[in-house]
Design a protein around this motif. Structure first.
Motif, PDB file in Angstrom:
ATOM      1  N   SER A 105       0.844  -1.196   0.000  1.00 23.01           N
ATOM      2  CA  SER A 105       0.000   0.000   0.000  1.00 23.01           C
ATOM      3  C   SER A 105       0.879   1.246   0.000  1.00 23.01           C
ATOM      4  O   SER A 105       2.073   1.176   0.321  1.00 23.01           O
ATOM      5  CB  SER A 105      -0.890   0.036   1.253  1.00 23.01           C
ATOM      6  N   THR A 106       0.269   2.381  -0.343  1.00 18.61           N
ATOM      7  CA  THR A 106       0.997   3.655  -0.308  1.00 18.61           C
ATOM      8  C   THR A 106       1.434   3.975   1.117  1.00 18.61           C
ATOM      9  O   THR A 106       2.543   4.466   1.345  1.00 18.61           O
ATOM     10  CB  THR A 106       0.093   4.802  -0.819  1.00 18.61           C
ATOM     11  N   ALA A 107       0.549   3.676   2.083  1.00 18.73           N
ATOM     12  CA  ALA A 107       0.859   3.998   3.482  1.00 18.73           C
ATOM     13  C   ALA A 107       2.122   3.266   3.935  1.00 18.73           C
ATOM     14  O   ALA A 107       3.011   3.855   4.557  1.00 18.73           O
ATOM     15  CB  ALA A 107      -0.331   3.627   4.375  1.00 18.73           C
ATOM     16  N   GLU A 108       2.204   1.975   3.589  1.00 20.86           N
ATOM     17  CA  GLU A 108       3.406   1.205   3.940  1.00 20.86           C
ATOM     18  C   GLU A 108       4.638   1.786   3.255  1.00 20.86           C
ATOM     19  O   GLU A 108       5.694   1.913   3.866  1.00 20.86           O
ATOM     20  CB  GLU A 108       3.258  -0.240   3.449  1.00 20.86           C
ATOM     21  N   ALA A 109       4.496   2.110   1.973  1.00 18.96           N
ATOM     22  CA  ALA A 109       5.639   2.623   1.207  1.00 18.96           C
ATOM     23  C   ALA A 109       6.143   3.937   1.820  1.00 18.96           C
ATOM     24  O   ALA A 109       7.357   4.155   1.939  1.00 18.96           O
ATOM     25  CB  ALA A 109       5.248   2.820  -0.255  1.00 18.96           C
ATOM     26  N   ARG A 110       5.213   4.786   2.258  1.00 14.73           N
ATOM     27  CA  ARG A 110       5.602   6.051   2.897  1.00 14.73           C
ATOM     28  C   ARG A 110       6.348   5.803   4.202  1.00 14.73           C
ATOM     29  O   ARG A 110       7.334   6.471   4.511  1.00 14.73           O
ATOM     30  CB  ARG A 110       4.357   6.887   3.191  1.00 14.73           C
ATOM     31  N   GLU A 111       5.842   4.817   4.958  1.00 14.51           N
ATOM     32  CA  GLU A 111       6.489   4.461   6.226  1.00 14.51           C
ATOM     33  C   GLU A 111       7.936   4.016   5.980  1.00 14.51           C
ATOM     34  O   GLU A 111       8.850   4.346   6.740  1.00 14.51           O
ATOM     35  CB  GLU A 111       5.697   3.291   6.819  1.00 14.51           C
ATOM     36  N   MET A 112       8.121   3.288   4.896  1.00 21.90           N
ATOM     37  CA  MET A 112       9.452   2.765   4.573  1.00 21.90           C
ATOM     38  C   MET A 112      10.419   3.882   4.191  1.00 21.90           C
ATOM     39  O   MET A 112      11.565   3.897   4.637  1.00 21.90           O
ATOM     40  CB  MET A 112       9.325   1.738   3.437  1.00 21.90           C
ATOM     41  N   THR A 113       9.960   4.830   3.371  1.00 20.23           N
ATOM     42  CA  THR A 113      10.865   5.941   2.996  1.00 20.23           C
ATOM     43  C   THR A 113      11.181   6.789   4.227  1.00 20.23           C
ATOM     44  O   THR A 113      12.321   7.193   4.422  1.00 20.23           O
ATOM     45  CB  THR A 113      10.272   6.847   1.889  1.00 20.23           C
ATOM     46  N   ALA A 114      10.163   7.012   5.082  1.00 18.32           N
ATOM     47  CA  ALA A 114      10.386   7.828   6.278  1.00 18.32           C
ATOM     48  C   ALA A 114      11.400   7.155   7.209  1.00 18.32           C
ATOM     49  O   ALA A 114      12.297   7.819   7.745  1.00 18.32           O
ATOM     50  CB  ALA A 114       9.063   8.073   7.009  1.00 18.32           C
ATOM     51  N   ALA A 115      11.273   5.824   7.376  1.00 21.87           N
ATOM     52  CA  ALA A 115      12.182   5.101   8.274  1.00 21.87           C
ATOM     53  C   ALA A 115      13.626   5.170   7.761  1.00 21.87           C
ATOM     54  O   ALA A 115      14.561   5.357   8.535  1.00 21.87           O
ATOM     55  CB  ALA A 115      11.736   3.647   8.419  1.00 21.87           C
ATOM     56  N   CYS A 116      13.790   5.022   6.445  1.00 20.33           N
ATOM     57  CA  CYS A 116      15.146   5.049   5.876  1.00 20.33           C
ATOM     58  C   CYS A 116      15.726   6.460   5.942  1.00 20.33           C
ATOM     59  O   CYS A 116      16.918   6.624   6.245  1.00 20.33           O
ATOM     60  CB  CYS A 116      15.148   4.500   4.454  1.00 20.33           C
TER      61      CYS A 116
END
Ligand code: NAD
Length: 348
Positions: A105-116
């Motif tokens: 999902s977009t929400a997961e993808a955003r979480e991943m970029t934010a974490a990195c």
């Protein structure tokens, strides 16, 4: 000194393509494996010159933080697990190369970029076609403007699938069916060719009746993307049609056909344009290179030089946003508008 990678997941793609491709890399080497099967992992480690003590299980994955030879991890797990492992890798302060689709999902993808970003590590999505020489040449030619404006892109990615017992038919692990798995190449390619973001999408899904494989995910999907320049991309993707993976671009002053555009090999490029009064059709031949090795070496170069990858996490976020709009259109039967997103830097 080559950049050391931990390969996470020892399924088909890892064993058949990625680990062999490391043999053709110039800047990267595999230094660790993460797998749920210790015996298989020990065997594979020995085959690739990886130390037995650098074999980890999913439970003790976080111990990779202590291994200084590991600079980056390559996540090659079912899509529904990408988020967790990217977050764990960022926590271990390792750079991340993540297989496509980036997430479910977009929400997961955003979480991943934010974490990195927060951990100060690079995140790249493994969009191999953007490192493959023929696809790159088509992008270069289209963006050069030599053939004028793009009117239509036709992108097809179809194949047939095996039995129902695969994670690709489980929504939680796959995120969807043909669209996120293979239709994504059509979408990502259209965006890369134009250097623009779609402003409107329209889609239809068709599923065979009473096929247990398509209870949770779609078999066939057709979608149209409209871009701000007026270009339209017609895309089709299916798990139920004989393999075809072609890209065609119709421009004002010519056309470009790339057969097997989205395949691992076998790309055939033809180009037509008018020369004076005659119509010239030519085959374009480039040297064949392993696109997986080019992709991994790109990530290694970005890690070594502190550069942002050509296909960073934000590319995955954008593709997920568009895929969500595609699904909404298929559900409602109506076109769906997308917020206007700033065009990508055309020089990238
Ligand atoms: P696969 O099923 O062959 O391998 C998946 C691996 O994950 C297996 O080793 C499996 O044991 C492991 N795994 C760990 N936890 C699991 C769980 N809970 N359920 C199921 N498996 C689990 O899949 P694959 O074809 O190698 O795909 C892996 C990833 O690579 C996917 O994200 C896929 O989209 C991507 N992929 C990309 C390309 C490409 O061309 N870039 C091609 C194929 C696959």
């Amino acid at each position: 000194e080559r950049v050391g990678f931990a390969v996470v997941g020892l399924g088909r793609l890892s064993l058949e393509e990625i680990l062999p491709a490391f043999g053709e890399c110039k800047r990267a080497r595999p230094v660790a494996l993460v797998s749920g099967s210790p015996e298989k992992a020990r065997l594979v480690a020995a085959q690739h010159g990886i130390k037995p003590e650098a074999v980890y299980g999913y439970a003790d994955f976080d111990r990779i933080a202590e291994n200084r030879e590991i600079q980056a991890v390559y996540i090659i797990l079912p899509n529904g697990l990408h988020r967790d492992y990217v977050l764990r890798a960022a926590k271990a302060r390792k750079h991340v190369l993540c297989e496509k689709p980036m997430a479910t999902s977009t929400a997961e993808a955003r979480e991943m970029t934010a974490a990195c970003d927060a951990a100060g590590v690079r995140l790249m999505v493994a969009y191999r076609c953007q490192y493959e020489p023929y696809n790159r040449e088509v992008i270069r030619l289209v963006r050069s403007g030599e053939l004028g404006a793009v009117r239509f892109i036709e992108a097809t990615n179809t194949q047939t699938m095996g039995t129902a017992d695969q994670w690709r038919f489980r929504k939680a692990l796959a995120g969807g069916g043909a669209l996120p798995d293979i239709g994504l190449y059509c979408l990502n390619s259209a965006r890369a060719l134009l250097g623009e973001e779609p402003v409107e999408v329209f889609a239809r899904i068709t599923n065979p009746k009473d096929d247990p494989r398509y209870r949770e995910v779609e078999e066939s999907i057709s979608f149209m993307l409209r871009f701000p320049s007026g270009a339209i991309a017609n895309c089709a993707s299916s798990y139920g049609a004989h393999e075809s993976k072609d890209l065609r671009v119709r421009l004002e002053k010519g056309w470009i056909d790339l057969e097997n555009a989205f395949a691992y090999e076998g790309q055939q490029m033809r180009l037509a344009h008018r020369e004076g009064k005659t119509e010239a059709v030519e085959s374009v031949r480039l040297s064949r290179e392993n696109q997986f090795a080019l992709e991994i070496d790109h990530m290694a170069a970005c890690v070594a030089q502190g550069r942002t990858p050509h296909t960073p996490g934000s590319e995955g976020v954008q593709d997920h946003q568009v895929m969500e709009a595609i699904y909404r259109s298929a559900e409602t039967g109506a076109p769906v508008s997308l917020p206007t997103v700033a065009a990508r830097d055309a020089t990238r």
